[in-house]
Motif scaffolding. Sequence first.
Motif, short mmCIF file in Angstrom:
data_model
loop_
_atom_site.label_atom_id
_atom_site.label_comp_id
_atom_site.label_asym_id
_atom_site.label_seq_id
_atom_site.Cartn_x
_atom_site.Cartn_y
_atom_site.Cartn_z
N ALA A 12 103.78 89.70 73.62
CA ALA A 12 103.98 88.35 73.81
C ALA A 12 103.90 87.29 72.39
O ALA A 12 104.81 86.50 72.30
N ALA A 13 102.88 87.70 71.68
CA ALA A 13 102.87 86.96 70.44
C ALA A 13 103.85 87.13 69.52
O ALA A 13 104.30 86.21 69.01
N ALA A 14 104.50 88.49 69.45
CA ALA A 14 105.22 88.88 68.76
C ALA A 14 106.85 88.12 69.18
O ALA A 14 107.41 87.77 68.36
N LYS A 15 106.78 88.16 70.55
CA LYS A 15 107.94 87.43 71.23
C LYS A 15 108.16 86.32 70.82
O LYS A 15 109.20 85.45 70.39
N GLY A 16 106.85 85.50 70.87
CA GLY A 16 106.98 84.04 70.56
C GLY A 16 107.23 83.82 69.02
O GLY A 16 107.84 82.62 69.02
N ALA A 17 106.62 84.58 68.17
CA ALA A 17 106.87 84.32 66.82
C ALA A 17 108.30 84.44 66.50
O ALA A 17 108.98 83.78 65.61
N THR A 18 109.01 85.68 67.09
CA THR A 18 110.42 85.80 66.59
C THR A 18 111.31 84.48 67.21
O THR A 18 112.11 84.07 66.63
N ALA A 19 111.03 84.06 68.45
CA ALA A 19 111.63 82.80 68.99
C ALA A 19 111.38 81.48 68.14
O ALA A 19 112.28 80.77 67.92
N GLY A 20 110.14 81.45 67.40
CA GLY A 20 109.96 80.32 66.65
C GLY A 20 110.95 80.42 65.37
O GLY A 20 111.32 79.54 64.84
N GLU A 21 110.73 81.64 64.99
CA GLU A 21 111.54 81.86 63.80
C GLU A 21 113.07 81.57 63.83
O GLU A 21 113.72 80.86 63.04
N ARG A 22 113.54 82.04 64.88
CA ARG A 22 115.05 81.81 65.12
C ARG A 22 115.28 80.53 65.32
O ARG A 22 116.32 79.83 64.88
N ARG A 23 114.41 79.62 66.05
CA ARG A 23 114.69 78.21 66.33
C ARG A 23 114.57 77.51 65.07
O ARG A 23 115.34 76.46 64.76
N THR A 24 113.55 77.80 64.22
CA THR A 24 113.60 77.18 62.80
C THR A 24 114.70 77.46 61.92
O THR A 24 115.47 76.56 61.49
N ALA A 25 115.55 78.57 61.96
CA ALA A 25 116.76 78.94 61.48
C ALA A 25 117.84 78.22 61.89
O ALA A 25 118.51 77.58 61.37
N ASP A 26 117.82 78.08 63.26
CA ASP A 26 118.79 77.15 64.07
C ASP A 26 118.86 75.92 63.35
O ASP A 26 119.71 75.22 63.43
N ARG A 27 117.65 75.16 63.41
CA ARG A 27 117.52 73.91 63.18
C ARG A 27 118.02 73.57 61.62
O ARG A 27 118.73 72.78 61.29
N LEU A 28 117.54 74.72 60.81
CA LEU A 28 117.99 74.70 59.47
C LEU A 28 119.39 74.61 59.14
O LEU A 28 119.88 73.76 58.47
N LEU A 29 120.18 75.73 59.89
CA LEU A 29 121.52 75.63 59.51
C LEU A 29 122.30 74.38 60.09
O LEU A 29 123.34 73.98 59.75
N LEU A 30 121.91 73.86 61.27
CA LEU A 30 122.73 72.84 61.89
C LEU A 30 122.24 71.63 60.97
O LEU A 30 123.35 70.80 60.76
N ALA A 31 121.33 71.46 60.49
CA ALA A 31 121.01 70.15 59.60
C ALA A 31 121.58 70.57 57.98
O ALA A 31 122.09 69.29 57.45
N HIS A 32 121.52 71.58 57.62
CA HIS A 32 121.98 72.13 56.41
C HIS A 32 122.93 73.29 56.14
O HIS A 32 122.49 74.37 56.27
N PRO A 33 124.07 73.06 56.62
CA PRO A 33 125.05 74.30 56.87
C PRO A 33 125.43 75.20 55.78
O PRO A 33 125.83 76.30 55.98
N LEU A 34 124.98 74.83 54.44
CA LEU A 34 125.03 75.81 53.56
C LEU A 34 123.40 75.92 52.91
O LEU A 34 122.91 75.05 52.42
N VAL A 35 123.13 77.19 53.12
CA VAL A 35 121.59 77.43 52.51
C VAL A 35 121.69 78.59 51.74
O VAL A 35 122.31 79.57 51.81
N THR A 36 121.08 78.49 50.36
CA THR A 36 121.05 79.74 49.12
C THR A 36 119.41 79.75 49.10
O THR A 36 118.53 78.89 49.07
#
Length: 341
Positions: A12-36
């Motif tokens: 469950a902890a691993a699943k929650g960590a994965t969901a958190g990482e994906r949400r962080t990436a989602d938010r980053l790309l939506l706010a900053h569509p080009l990331v290097t």
Amino acid sequence: PGRHRRPDRSRAAAKGATAGERRTADRLLLAHPLVTPDGPHGAGFPLILRHADWLTERFGELLGYPLTVGPAHARLHKAPLADRAVPGFGPDGYAALVLALGAIADRRVPDLERPEVPALLTDWQVATAGPDGGLALDRELARALLAAPAPPAAAPAGIPALAVRRLLAENPVVLTDELAAPERAWLLGRLTAEAELFADFLGLEAEIRAEGMALLDPADELSDLADGPLARTALLVAERLVEELRPLPEEAAPPAVLVPDALIDGTLGDVTDDYGLPEQPECDYLADRTALRRDVLGLLHRMQLIAPAGRNWVLRAPAARYAPQAELHPAPGGGRHSRND
């Protein structure tokens, strides 16, 4: 058997960590569509690489936005938004930008005479400061930016989900009476479901009112408009216009109300008397009050708190929700422009 053993929470902890990482990436790309990796948001690039397949599928499914991820860049191709062009860029500027990218990709010397072009190339990490004081040009990134697919200008006909979700993700608020009939019917039938979807996808909290739906960011990170001295002045103007034009308790609240020109000028004068002129490096508002009026109204329009109505402006219902209460202490004796003694 095994009833005395502690439950295994690692999965469950691993699943929650994965969901958190994906949400962080989602938010980053939506706010900053080009990331290097070497850019200002490079710390999030490993997360995008790690979840590239999932992110590509999710953005395509929910918003119809293509995502391209390479070894040294990630780019989300968002649909263009009205009144949200790159600051300082008109058609000539965009043409010069494309020509400069093409020259860099072909190992030719780009034309960087227009100051906005090298500034944007630097922001995109296509051009970086070299040790000799010149610019180091990233040919591979320039080529990737030119070759990447462009999104459709609008959601495909007959698919209201994409059109409405783009509006929800990219705008402060979506009013149901401003949607086309199929989109309005789709949203009204899915308000709770869409609120749950965006909470999971981007960590946003939905506020549902009779007029429509807004998605609020508890972390206060995703707005690209309401920041800085000019934005604070604009929101203070909105707050005072709401005070002046709010209907009486026994009156029905319309979705928008006409704002007299004299009230705009007087309110702007009150705010600047009380709190001073906003400081903008590129504008001397003390010498050019017309520019201040234009910029304040333009920003409120992009925030969707006001809208043009012929040669006039109307104050939209969301202004009452977003207008702030001033935290500064105004100087005594203000209000001489629009309020009666």
